[in-house]
Write an enzyme that holds these catalytic residues in place. Structure first.
Site, PDB file in Angstrom:
ATOM      1  N   GLU A   1       6.868   6.758 -12.482  1.00 46.31           N
ATOM      2  CA  GLU A   1       6.554   6.430 -11.090  1.00 46.31           C
ATOM      3  C   GLU A   1       7.436   5.318 -10.538  1.00 46.31           C
ATOM      4  O   GLU A   1       7.707   5.294  -9.347  1.00 46.31           O
ATOM      5  CB  GLU A   1       5.072   6.077 -10.920  1.00 46.31           C
ATOM      6  CG  GLU A   1       4.644   4.784 -11.562  1.00 46.31           C
ATOM      7  CD  GLU A   1       3.172   4.474 -11.349  1.00 46.31           C
ATOM      8  OE1 GLU A   1       2.640   4.773 -10.281  1.00 46.31           O
ATOM      9  OE2 GLU A   1       2.547   3.919 -12.266  1.00 46.31           O
TER      10      GLU A   1
ATOM     11  N   TRP B   1       2.011   6.359   6.021  1.00 50.71           N
ATOM     12  CA  TRP B   1       2.356   7.134   4.829  1.00 50.71           C
ATOM     13  C   TRP B   1       2.126   8.577   5.235  1.00 50.71           C
ATOM     14  O   TRP B   1       0.985   8.997   5.429  1.00 50.71           O
ATOM     15  CB  TRP B   1       1.455   6.713   3.672  1.00 50.71           C
ATOM     16  CG  TRP B   1       1.825   7.299   2.346  1.00 50.71           C
ATOM     17  CD1 TRP B   1       2.789   6.832   1.493  1.00 50.71           C
ATOM     18  CD2 TRP B   1       1.232   8.430   1.708  1.00 50.71           C
ATOM     19  NE1 TRP B   1       2.827   7.625   0.374  1.00 50.71           N
ATOM     20  CE2 TRP B   1       1.883   8.614   0.478  1.00 50.71           C
ATOM     21  CE3 TRP B   1       0.219   9.322   2.047  1.00 50.71           C
ATOM     22  CZ2 TRP B   1       1.564   9.627  -0.404  1.00 50.71           C
ATOM     23  CZ3 TRP B   1      -0.108  10.346   1.165  1.00 50.71           C
ATOM     24  CH2 TRP B   1       0.570  10.480  -0.050  1.00 50.71           C
TER      25      TRP B   1
ATOM     26  N   LYS C   1       3.761   5.237 -16.036  1.00 45.53           N
ATOM     27  CA  LYS C   1       4.347   3.980 -15.563  1.00 45.53           C
ATOM     28  C   LYS C   1       5.857   4.127 -15.407  1.00 45.53           C
ATOM     29  O   LYS C   1       6.444   3.745 -14.411  1.00 45.53           O
ATOM     30  CB  LYS C   1       4.023   2.903 -16.599  1.00 45.53           C
ATOM     31  CG  LYS C   1       3.640   1.561 -16.196  1.00 45.53           C
ATOM     32  CD  LYS C   1       2.365   1.303 -15.480  1.00 45.53           C
ATOM     33  CE  LYS C   1       1.827   2.334 -14.582  1.00 45.53           C
ATOM     34  NZ  LYS C   1       0.498   2.156 -14.111  1.00 45.53           N
TER      35      LYS C   1
ATOM     36  N   ARG D   1       0.815  -1.216   0.000  1.00 42.38           N
ATOM     37  CA  ARG D   1       0.000   0.000   0.000  1.00 42.38           C
ATOM     38  C   ARG D   1       0.848   1.266   0.000  1.00 42.38           C
ATOM     39  O   ARG D   1       0.364   2.342  -0.309  1.00 42.38           O
ATOM     40  CB  ARG D   1      -0.904   0.021   1.241  1.00 42.38           C
ATOM     41  CG  ARG D   1      -1.975  -1.038   1.222  1.00 42.38           C
ATOM     42  CD  ARG D   1      -2.591  -1.205   2.590  1.00 42.38           C
ATOM     43  NE  ARG D   1      -3.354  -0.050   2.991  1.00 42.38           N
ATOM     44  CZ  ARG D   1      -4.668   0.079   2.829  1.00 42.38           C
ATOM     45  NH1 ARG D   1      -5.351  -0.882   2.259  1.00 42.38           N
ATOM     46  NH2 ARG D   1      -5.299   1.158   3.234  1.00 42.38           N
TER      47      ARG D   1
ATOM     48  N   ASN E   1      -5.778   5.385  10.431  1.00 42.99           N
ATOM     49  CA  ASN E   1      -5.724   5.681   8.986  1.00 42.99           C
ATOM     50  C   ASN E   1      -6.743   6.768   8.705  1.00 42.99           C
ATOM     51  O   ASN E   1      -7.838   6.735   9.266  1.00 42.99           O
ATOM     52  CB  ASN E   1      -6.135   4.463   8.153  1.00 42.99           C
ATOM     53  CG  ASN E   1      -5.037   3.448   8.049  1.00 42.99           C
ATOM     54  OD1 ASN E   1      -3.974   3.610   8.633  1.00 42.99           O
ATOM     55  ND2 ASN E   1      -5.307   2.379   7.316  1.00 42.99           N
ATOM     56  N   GLY E   2      -6.402   7.678   7.797  1.00 40.72           N
ATOM     57  CA  GLY E   2      -7.350   8.738   7.441  1.00 40.72           C
ATOM     58  C   GLY E   2      -6.819  10.091   7.873  1.00 40.72           C
ATOM     59  O   GLY E   2      -5.650  10.228   8.232  1.00 40.72           O
TER      60      GLY E   2
ATOM     61  N   LYS F   1      -0.609   2.455  -2.662  1.00 39.43           N
ATOM     62  CA  LYS F   1      -1.470   1.680  -3.557  1.00 39.43           C
ATOM     63  C   LYS F   1      -2.914   2.160  -3.486  1.00 39.43           C
ATOM     64  O   LYS F   1      -3.626   2.168  -4.471  1.00 39.43           O
ATOM     65  CB  LYS F   1      -1.389   0.197  -3.166  1.00 39.43           C
ATOM     66  CG  LYS F   1      -2.199  -0.733  -4.057  1.00 39.43           C
ATOM     67  CD  LYS F   1      -1.584  -0.867  -5.423  1.00 39.43           C
ATOM     68  CE  LYS F   1      -2.370  -1.746  -6.344  1.00 39.43           C
ATOM     69  NZ  LYS F   1      -1.991  -1.491  -7.753  1.00 39.43           N
TER      70      LYS F   1
HETATM   71  C1  F6R Z   1      -0.397   4.311 -11.144  1.00 36.83           C
HETATM   72  C2  F6R Z   1      -1.459   4.011 -10.215  1.00 36.83           C
HETATM   73  C3  F6R Z   1      -2.307   5.134  -9.729  1.00 36.83           C
HETATM   74  C4  F6R Z   1      -3.768   4.662  -9.578  1.00 36.83           C
HETATM   75  C5  F6R Z   1      -4.596   5.770  -8.915  1.00 36.83           C
HETATM   76  C6  F6R Z   1      -6.048   5.369  -8.770  1.00 36.83           C
HETATM   77  O1  F6R Z   1       0.266   3.153 -11.524  1.00 36.83           O
HETATM   78  O2  F6R Z   1      -1.641   2.894  -9.811  1.00 36.83           O
HETATM   79  O3  F6R Z   1      -2.220   6.244 -10.559  1.00 36.83           O
HETATM   80  O4  F6R Z   1      -4.268   4.333 -10.832  1.00 36.83           O
HETATM   81  O5  F6R Z   1      -4.074   6.056  -7.647  1.00 36.83           O
HETATM   82  O6  F6R Z   1      -6.172   4.253  -7.964  1.00 36.83           O
HETATM   83  P1  F6R Z   1      -7.480   3.365  -7.975  1.00 36.83           P
HETATM   84  O7  F6R Z   1      -7.570   2.734  -9.315  1.00 36.83           O
HETATM   85  O8  F6R Z   1      -7.279   2.369  -6.884  1.00 36.83           O
HETATM   86  O9  F6R Z   1      -8.626   4.303  -7.727  1.00 36.83           O
END
Ligand code: F6R
Length: 593
Positions: free
Chosen positions: A473, A74, A470, A28, A98-99, A588
């Site tokens: 990052e 984080w 991609k 995450r 969290n939050g 994540k």
């Molecule tokens: C890039 C990546 C992020 C997610 C974004 C949305 O590789 O994974 O840009 O696409 O944080 O996340 P979700 O899809 O979980 O809403």
């Protein structure tokens, strides 16, 4: 983002279970970690910055504990250091959070006037102090939690231990939290993968829920303090789906799973969309890029206008939504705070909402009126790959479904073999994956460059954006995507001898235009990497490397083209020895605004 793991049991496995569970939450994204556990009736708190392995080392082995909470942080409020890491302890209360507590400054001042002192810069320590104060005032945890929920604004999933009390407590509002149901032991976690080594049974807490968890009993109270029964669910994946299975990285494994994912997702049912005259897609990051691919396909073949909105902007702009607009929320995690809020806003405008979601029963899946699941399985690498592809596949199905209703014979002709093409797509994708030596060679020519550009026109521009994201990052190289014709309006001044420019050219109708743009950068010394399809007949001396991909149904072509971009990014990061699955600063599941 932050991860929570809590344990209450009778077999002394608290410390081991929490540390192991935190390792499953590493994906995450985090920058410090900590644990609090009761051993011989004494509370111990250990925190470390950096990787969980440092925490594991600091904690050591052979602990006997039946009550423990752990956290991966984080950083949001306060820098990365041990004081700001969780768990926090104030008075009798120790907690992980969290939050974001939005009114924490105001609460902090109130608590300071009551004599509370703070060691950290976090909103979480304020929540801890507030709970301690309310517990002292009421002498009763349920009452204290009710008052806490009234006073605190924002998002919180909390795991709590109270001095002299053998129970584990949890509170949840606007931040995900589950309870794992084991045998003689129970858990709390921010995500199901954290507990799969112990149990596949779990409960999802709802907003306003407060839970008292014992080794053999779980009591959940709703926001009105009534005991409620939350459904027990079964996790359908297995521990194998969250192991690397021989690959060097989860990202690599997940890219190689794409043909299988496409097969699994191909049976997804698309709901009836005939009543809508407009679509609005809300999403963040790669999911938003998938939305841009979808926009291109749906507008061209489905003949409906599509807006793609960055979910974090959607919240603050003037909206033109009505009951003829379908709002599609795309999210792998189903927990992205901005996307979730966008769905809530859209519903207030009277628009129907459809989720394209990977994680079952996640917050966005529950909030949207209708869901199409991407069925990509657990995605562990922070950088999304297979879930992105599954999102594009669903969007291509939506375009196909709308195109059939439109009955525009010229457009239908182009895509008429869609269903058969979809069936054979996994074979084509596998062939592309088997070509990995080509992508390694390209990665070798660019991994030590400082600026990398991706260009494309139309749908290829949307792919360029994803390829560029991609790459940057996970490899930390500066990379940007441009609409092919736009580069010369300023950015071309950055192109020097050997600057990599990756051109994606898969739309035959406009191929010549993008090729002209590639020639412009070639004549300024760029290292042009030309990615095209076998129906486009181009030779010439405007590129250093040419990669030819098989041409397929236009609704499916993006799923072919994205694979080399994902693998080039992967190998560039590998050659730069980056932490591919856990890139710095990234999370994540982005559960804060
Ligand atoms: C890039 C990546 C992020 C997610 C974004 C949305 O590789 O994974 O840009 O696409 O944080 O996340 P979700 O899809 O979980 O809403």
């Amino acid at each position: 983002m932050c991860g929570i793991l809590g344990y209450v049991g009778s077999n002394n496995k608290g410390v081991k279970s929490v540390l192991n569970g935190l390792q499953h939450l590493e994906y995450r994204g985090y920058d410090s970690a900590g644990i609090a556990y009761i051993e011989d009736s004494k509370l111990n708190i250990i925190k470390e910055t950096g990787r969980i392995s440092s925490l594991v080392e600091a904690v050591g082995e052979n602990h006997d504990s039946n009550l423990a909470i752990g956290h991966t942080r984080w950083a949001t409020h306060g820098i990365v250091n041990k004081d700001n890491a969780h768990p926090h302890r104030v008075g009798r209360v120790t907690l992980v959070h969290n939050g974001i507590i939005e009114n924490y400054m105001e609460l902090k001042k109130e608590l300071q006037t009551l004599g509370y002192k703070f060691n950290s810069k976090t909103d979480s320590e304020v929540a801890c102090a507030l709970l301690d104060y309310l517990l002292g005032k009421t002498g009763n945890i349920n009452e204290a939690v009710s008052l806490f929920e009234k006073k605190v604004q924002g998002a919180y999933a909390l795991g709590i231990i109270i001095d002299g009390d053998d129970n584990l407590y949890a509170i949840k509002k606007n931040s995900p939290l589950i309870i794992g149901l084991g045998k003689g032991e129970n858990f709390i976690a921010s995500d199901v993968p954290a507990i799969v080594d112990y149990t596949n049974k779990y409960i999802i807490l709802e907003d306003g829920d407060f839970a008292k968890i014992q080794s053999d009993k779980v009591s959940v109270y709703d926001s009105k303090n009534n005991i409620v029964n939350r459904k027990t669910r079964l996790f359908e994946g297995d521990a194998l789906s969250i192991s690397k299975c021989g690959y060097d990285h989860f990202m690599q494994k997940e890219i190689y799973e794409e043909p299988e994912v496409i097969k699994n997702t191909s049976s997804a049912e698309i709901p009836d969309l005939s009543k809508y005259n407009r679509i609005c897609i809300v999403a963040c990051g790669s999911a938003m890029h998938a939305g841009l691919v979808g926009k291109s396909l749906i507008e061209k073949y489905g003949n409906i206008p599509v807006d793609v909105e960055i979910a974090s902007e959607f919240r603050y702009k003037k909206l033109f939504l009505d009951d003829k607009t379908l709002v599609i929320a795309i999210s792998q995690s189903g927990e992205t705070a901005d996307t979730l809020e966008a769905v809530k806003i859209a519903k207030r405008y009277g628009s129907d909402t459809l989720g394209i979601i990977n994680v079952k029963e996640s917050s966005i899946a529950r909030e949207t009126d209708n869901v199409v699941y991407t069925n990509a399985g657990s995605e562990i690498a922070v950088a999304t790959t297979k879930a992105y592809s599954a999102q594009v596949e669903i969007l291509s199905k939506i375009a196909y479904t709308l195109a059939k209703n439109e009955k525009d014979s010229s457009k239908l002709k182009e895509i008429k073999t869609y269903l058969e093409d979809l069936k054979s797509l996994p074979i084509i994708m596998q062939e592309i994956l088997d070509n990995e030596e080509e992508y390694k060679k390209i990665a070798q020519t660019i991994y030590n460059q400082k600026d990398i550009f991706f260009i494309g026109r139309g749908i290829d521009y949307a792919l360029a954006m994803e390829g560029s994201l991609k790459l940057k990052e996970i490899s930390y190289l500066h990379s940007e995507a441009y609409a092919a014709g736009e580069l010369k309006h300023g950015t071309i001044s950055l192109v020097e001898e050997n600057t990599p420019v990756i051109g994606i050219v898969s739309d035959k109708a406009i191929a010549d235009k993008t090729i002209s743009n590639l020639k412009e950068v070639d004549s300024r010394g760029a290292n042009v990497i030309y990615i095209t399809t076998d129906d486009i007949d181009t030779n010439g001396d405007f590129y250093k490397t040419k990669l030819v991909l098989p041409q397929t149904n236009p609704l499916l072509q993006p799923l072919v083209n994205i694979i080399p971009l994902q693998l080039i990014a992967y190998y560039v990061a590998k050659y730069n020895k980056c932490d591919i699955d856990k890139p710095r600063n990234l999370a994540k599941s982005v559960t804060v605004e």
